[in-house]
Scaffold this motif. Structure first.
Motif, PDB file in Angstrom:
ATOM      1  N   ASP A  24       4.574   3.778  -8.346  1.00 27.47           N
ATOM      2  CA  ASP A  24       5.659   4.757  -8.472  1.00 27.47           C
ATOM      3  C   ASP A  24       5.673   5.747  -7.308  1.00 27.47           C
ATOM      4  OD1 ASP A  24       6.309   3.498 -10.833  1.00 27.47           O
ATOM      5  OD2 ASP A  24       5.155   4.871 -12.060  1.00 27.47           O
ATOM      6  N   HIS A  25       5.733   5.190  -6.082  1.00 27.30           N
ATOM      7  CA  HIS A  25       5.969   5.971  -4.860  1.00 27.30           C
ATOM      8  C   HIS A  25       4.763   6.778  -4.379  1.00 27.30           C
ATOM      9  CE1 HIS A  25      10.078   4.754  -5.435  1.00 27.30           C
ATOM     10  NE2 HIS A  25      10.117   5.348  -6.604  1.00 27.30           N
ATOM     11  N   ALA A  26       3.570   6.484  -4.804  1.00 30.71           N
ATOM     12  CA  ALA A  26       2.398   7.135  -4.214  1.00 30.71           C
ATOM     13  C   ALA A  26       2.378   6.845  -2.714  1.00 30.71           C
ATOM     14  CB  ALA A  26       1.119   6.634  -4.868  1.00 30.71           C
ATOM     15  N   SER A  27       2.150   7.877  -1.918  1.00 32.87           N
ATOM     16  CA  SER A  27       2.350   7.771  -0.475  1.00 32.87           C
ATOM     17  C   SER A  27       1.178   8.336   0.316  1.00 32.87           C
ATOM     18  CB  SER A  27       3.630   8.528  -0.073  1.00 32.87           C
ATOM     19  OG  SER A  27       4.772   7.965  -0.683  1.00 32.87           O
ATOM     20  N   GLY A  28       1.142   7.949   1.607  1.00 35.25           N
ATOM     21  CA  GLY A  28       0.219   8.564   2.549  1.00 35.25           C
ATOM     22  C   GLY A  28      -1.214   8.115   2.447  1.00 35.25           C
ATOM     23  N   PHE A  29      -1.450   6.888   1.971  1.00 37.22           N
ATOM     24  CA  PHE A  29      -2.811   6.373   1.825  1.00 37.22           C
ATOM     25  C   PHE A  29      -3.162   5.455   2.986  1.00 37.22           C
ATOM     26  CE2 PHE A  29      -2.135   7.889  -2.371  1.00 37.22           C
ATOM     27  CZ  PHE A  29      -3.376   8.050  -2.963  1.00 37.22           C
ATOM     28  N   THR A  30      -4.402   5.572   3.451  1.00 39.72           N
ATOM     29  CA  THR A  30      -4.970   4.616   4.391  1.00 39.72           C
ATOM     30  C   THR A  30      -6.062   3.841   3.666  1.00 39.72           C
ATOM     31  OG1 THR A  30      -4.501   6.014   6.311  1.00 39.72           O
ATOM     32  CG2 THR A  30      -6.175   4.303   6.569  1.00 39.72           C
ATOM     33  N   GLY A  42       6.787   4.097  -2.148  1.00 43.92           N
ATOM     34  CA  GLY A  42       6.040   5.056  -1.352  1.00 43.92           C
ATOM     35  C   GLY A  42       6.271   4.879   0.134  1.00 43.92           C
ATOM     36  N   ARG A  43       5.676   5.782   0.904  1.00 43.77           N
ATOM     37  CA  ARG A  43       5.836   5.808   2.351  1.00 43.77           C
ATOM     38  C   ARG A  43       4.481   6.034   3.015  1.00 43.77           C
ATOM     39  NH1 ARG A  43      10.833  10.206   2.400  1.00 43.77           N
ATOM     40  NH2 ARG A  43      12.328   8.932   1.233  1.00 43.77           N
ATOM     41  N   GLN A  44       4.406   5.618   4.278  1.00 39.79           N
ATOM     42  CA  GLN A  44       3.248   5.903   5.127  1.00 39.79           C
ATOM     43  C   GLN A  44       1.942   5.410   4.504  1.00 39.79           C
ATOM     44  OE1 GLN A  44       3.252  10.004   6.504  1.00 39.79           O
ATOM     45  NE2 GLN A  44       5.485  10.072   6.468  1.00 39.79           N
ATOM     46  N   ASN A  45       1.994   4.283   3.821  1.00 40.98           N
ATOM     47  CA  ASN A  45       0.777   3.640   3.330  1.00 40.98           C
ATOM     48  C   ASN A  45       0.360   2.545   4.309  1.00 40.98           C
ATOM     49  OD1 ASN A  45       0.401   4.987   0.725  1.00 40.98           O
ATOM     50  ND2 ASN A  45       2.331   4.001   0.165  1.00 40.98           N
ATOM     51  N   ARG A  46      -0.925   2.527   4.651  1.00 40.59           N
ATOM     52  CA  ARG A  46      -1.434   1.552   5.608  1.00 40.59           C
ATOM     53  C   ARG A  46      -2.602   0.785   5.002  1.00 40.59           C
ATOM     54  NH1 ARG A  46      -3.055   4.386  10.947  1.00 40.59           N
ATOM     55  NH2 ARG A  46      -4.278   5.660   9.489  1.00 40.59           N
ATOM     56  N   VAL A  47      -2.617  -0.538   5.210  1.00 36.68           N
ATOM     57  CA  VAL A  47      -3.695  -1.409   4.741  1.00 36.68           C
ATOM     58  C   VAL A  47      -4.247  -2.125   5.963  1.00 36.68           C
ATOM     59  CG1 VAL A  47      -4.316  -3.295   3.179  1.00 36.68           C
ATOM     60  CG2 VAL A  47      -2.512  -1.672   2.534  1.00 36.68           C
ATOM     61  N   LEU A  48      -5.488  -1.801   6.347  1.00 38.96           N
ATOM     62  CA  LEU A  48      -6.028  -2.214   7.637  1.00 38.96           C
ATOM     63  C   LEU A  48      -7.448  -2.759   7.511  1.00 38.96           C
ATOM     64  CD1 LEU A  48      -5.059   1.052   9.571  1.00 38.96           C
ATOM     65  CD2 LEU A  48      -3.758  -1.083   9.572  1.00 38.96           C
ATOM     66  N   MET A  49      -7.701  -3.895   8.138  1.00 38.69           N
ATOM     67  CA  MET A  49      -9.063  -4.408   8.356  1.00 38.69           C
ATOM     68  C   MET A  49      -9.889  -4.502   7.077  1.00 38.69           C
ATOM     69  SD  MET A  49      -9.993  -2.651  12.046  1.00 38.69           S
ATOM     70  CE  MET A  49      -9.616  -0.968  11.525  1.00 38.69           C
ATOM     71  N   ASN A  50      -9.267  -4.990   6.004  1.00 35.30           N
ATOM     72  CA  ASN A  50      -9.972  -5.268   4.761  1.00 35.30           C
ATOM     73  C   ASN A  50     -10.288  -6.762   4.669  1.00 35.30           C
ATOM     74  OD1 ASN A  50      -9.495  -2.511   3.285  1.00 35.30           O
ATOM     75  ND2 ASN A  50      -7.499  -3.104   4.098  1.00 35.30           N
ATOM     76  N   THR A  51     -11.200  -7.127   3.787  1.00 38.38           N
ATOM     77  CA  THR A  51     -11.506  -8.538   3.549  1.00 38.38           C
ATOM     78  C   THR A  51     -11.245  -8.877   2.086  1.00 38.38           C
ATOM     79  OG1 THR A  51     -13.850  -8.151   3.046  1.00 38.38           O
ATOM     80  CG2 THR A  51     -13.261  -8.509   5.355  1.00 38.38           C
ATOM     81  N   PHE A  52     -10.853 -10.146   1.857  1.00 37.43           N
ATOM     82  CA  PHE A  52     -10.442 -10.601   0.530  1.00 37.43           C
ATOM     83  C   PHE A  52     -11.120 -11.931   0.236  1.00 37.43           C
ATOM     84  CE2 PHE A  52      -7.103  -8.244   2.650  1.00 37.43           C
ATOM     85  CZ  PHE A  52      -6.732  -7.288   1.714  1.00 37.43           C
ATOM     86  N   GLN A  53     -11.729 -12.017  -0.939  1.00 39.11           N
ATOM     87  CA  GLN A  53     -12.466 -13.222  -1.298  1.00 39.11           C
ATOM     88  C   GLN A  53     -12.354 -13.491  -2.793  1.00 39.11           C
ATOM     89  OE1 GLN A  53     -16.614 -13.076  -0.194  1.00 39.11           O
ATOM     90  NE2 GLN A  53     -17.180 -14.719  -1.591  1.00 39.11           N
ATOM     91  N   GLY A  54     -11.948 -14.707  -3.157  1.00 35.02           N
ATOM     92  CA  GLY A  54     -11.991 -15.145  -4.552  1.00 35.02           C
ATOM     93  C   GLY A  54     -11.042 -14.421  -5.468  1.00 35.02           C
ATOM     94  N   PHE A  55      -9.805 -14.189  -5.010  1.00 36.60           N
ATOM     95  CA  PHE A  55      -8.815 -13.487  -5.819  1.00 36.60           C
ATOM     96  C   PHE A  55      -7.590 -14.382  -5.991  1.00 36.60           C
ATOM     97  CE2 PHE A  55      -8.636 -12.473  -1.407  1.00 36.60           C
ATOM     98  CZ  PHE A  55      -7.346 -12.795  -1.070  1.00 36.60           C
ATOM     99  N   THR A  56      -6.718 -13.974  -6.901  1.00 36.60           N
ATOM    100  CA  THR A  56      -5.513 -14.741  -7.164  1.00 36.60           C
ATOM    101  C   THR A  56      -4.371 -14.295  -6.252  1.00 36.60           C
ATOM    102  OG1 THR A  56      -6.199 -14.899  -9.472  1.00 36.60           O
ATOM    103  CG2 THR A  56      -3.913 -15.463  -8.976  1.00 36.60           C
ATOM    104  N   ILE A  57      -4.178 -12.971  -6.133  1.00 35.32           N
ATOM    105  CA  ILE A  57      -3.069 -12.417  -5.356  1.00 35.32           C
ATOM    106  C   ILE A  57      -3.644 -11.337  -4.447  1.00 35.32           C
ATOM    107  CG2 ILE A  57      -0.860 -11.177  -5.480  1.00 35.32           C
ATOM    108  CD1 ILE A  57      -0.575 -12.278  -8.326  1.00 35.32           C
ATOM    109  N   ILE A  58      -3.266 -11.339  -3.176  1.00 33.83           N
ATOM    110  CA  ILE A  58      -3.753 -10.300  -2.266  1.00 33.83           C
ATOM    111  C   ILE A  58      -3.049  -8.988  -2.552  1.00 33.83           C
ATOM    112  CG2 ILE A  58      -3.832  -9.532   0.136  1.00 33.83           C
ATOM    113  CD1 ILE A  58      -4.294 -12.378   0.962  1.00 33.83           C
ATOM    114  N   GLY A  59      -1.753  -8.978  -2.643  1.00 34.92           N
ATOM    115  CA  GLY A  59      -1.064  -7.704  -2.901  1.00 34.92           C
ATOM    116  C   GLY A  59       0.429  -7.818  -2.685  1.00 34.92           C
ATOM    117  N   ASN A  60       1.092  -6.692  -2.914  1.00 34.70           N
ATOM    118  CA  ASN A  60       2.543  -6.624  -2.794  1.00 34.70           C
ATOM    119  C   ASN A  60       2.921  -5.384  -2.011  1.00 34.70           C
ATOM    120  OD1 ASN A  60       3.434  -8.885  -4.728  1.00 34.70           O
ATOM    121  ND2 ASN A  60       2.023  -7.692  -5.984  1.00 34.70           N
TER     122      ASN A  60
END
Length: 219
Positions: free
Chosen positions: A177-183, A201-219
């Motif tokens: 619900d529009h949470a914003s400004g997260f790195t 939301g706005r100004q959210n950044r997803v950087l240099m993470n690793t993902f293993q053994g999951f169904t969905i990475i994200g939206n």
């Protein structure tokens, strides 16, 4: 041990440090620190609590004066024994709260809920979280475009899945619900139903993470 109400409450204070405590088997919250500065809890164990584990609230959102409240190197498990939802292991409010190097596990709903600005969630491990809910997450923020400057970094999210709902309804990090400004940077997601969901939301950044053994990475 064995309190019917909250165990430790600190308010309108500064430079209060709880260190090496064992807080267990309360009917309500473990530790609540509100409207305070330069205070926190370190190297302690909080477990088997009826409501939430730890609340840290302070700072001034109008001026962005930081609270410098902290939770460092704690072990928190089995909160929400009586009130099962929205009483997380850690609750952060205000400005400039630091949660670092904690182990949080076996929480049926959210491990951490936050609101406000310039918080740091770094180097923690969240394990076996949100196993009793749907449309929820291990770390949750919601309902404001003004939550700017928050960082979620270098954490491990492991086994973030529900036992009762369909796949994809539980998220390791849930900005709804529009949470914003997260790195969101440098985190490790292992065996998660859904790693990251950004619901507007706005100004959210997803950087240099690793993902293993999951169904969905994200939206």
């Amino acid at each position: 041990h064995y309190f019917r109400h909250d165990v430790i409450t600190v308010g309108d204070s500064a430079h209060v440090r709880l260190d090496g405590c064992v807080i267990a088997n309360s009917g309500r919250n473990g530790v609540t620190i509100t409207n305070s500065f330069q205070s926190g809890i370190a190297n302690s164990t909080l477990q088997d609590l009826g409501w939430g584990g730890l609340t840290l609230a302070g700072g001034n959102r109008t001026t962005l004066q930081p609270s410098n409240l902290y939770a460092l190197g704690n072990r928190i498990t089995a909160t929400g024994r009586v009130l099962r939802t929205h009483h997380p292991a850690i609750h952060m409010h205000g400005v400039g709260v630091h949660v670092r190097n904690n182990m949080v596990w076996n929480i049926g709903h959210s491990a951490l809920e936050l609101s406000g600005n310039n918080h740091v969630i770094d180097g923690n491990e969240f394990r076996d979280i949100a196993w009793e809910c749907g449309d929820c997450g291990a770390v949750v923020a919601s309902h404001s475009l003004s939550y700017l400057g928050n960082t979620i970094s270098n954490n491990v999210f492991r086994n973030i899945r529900s036992l009762f709902t369909e796949k994809g309804t539980v998220r390791a990090i849930f900005l709804q619900d529009h949470a914003s400004g997260f790195t969101i940077i440098g985190n490790h997601f292992i065996n998660a139903s859904d790693a990251v969901l950004i619901g507007g939301g706005r100004q959210n950044r997803v950087l240099m993470n690793t993902f293993q053994g999951f169904t969905i990475i994200g939206n």
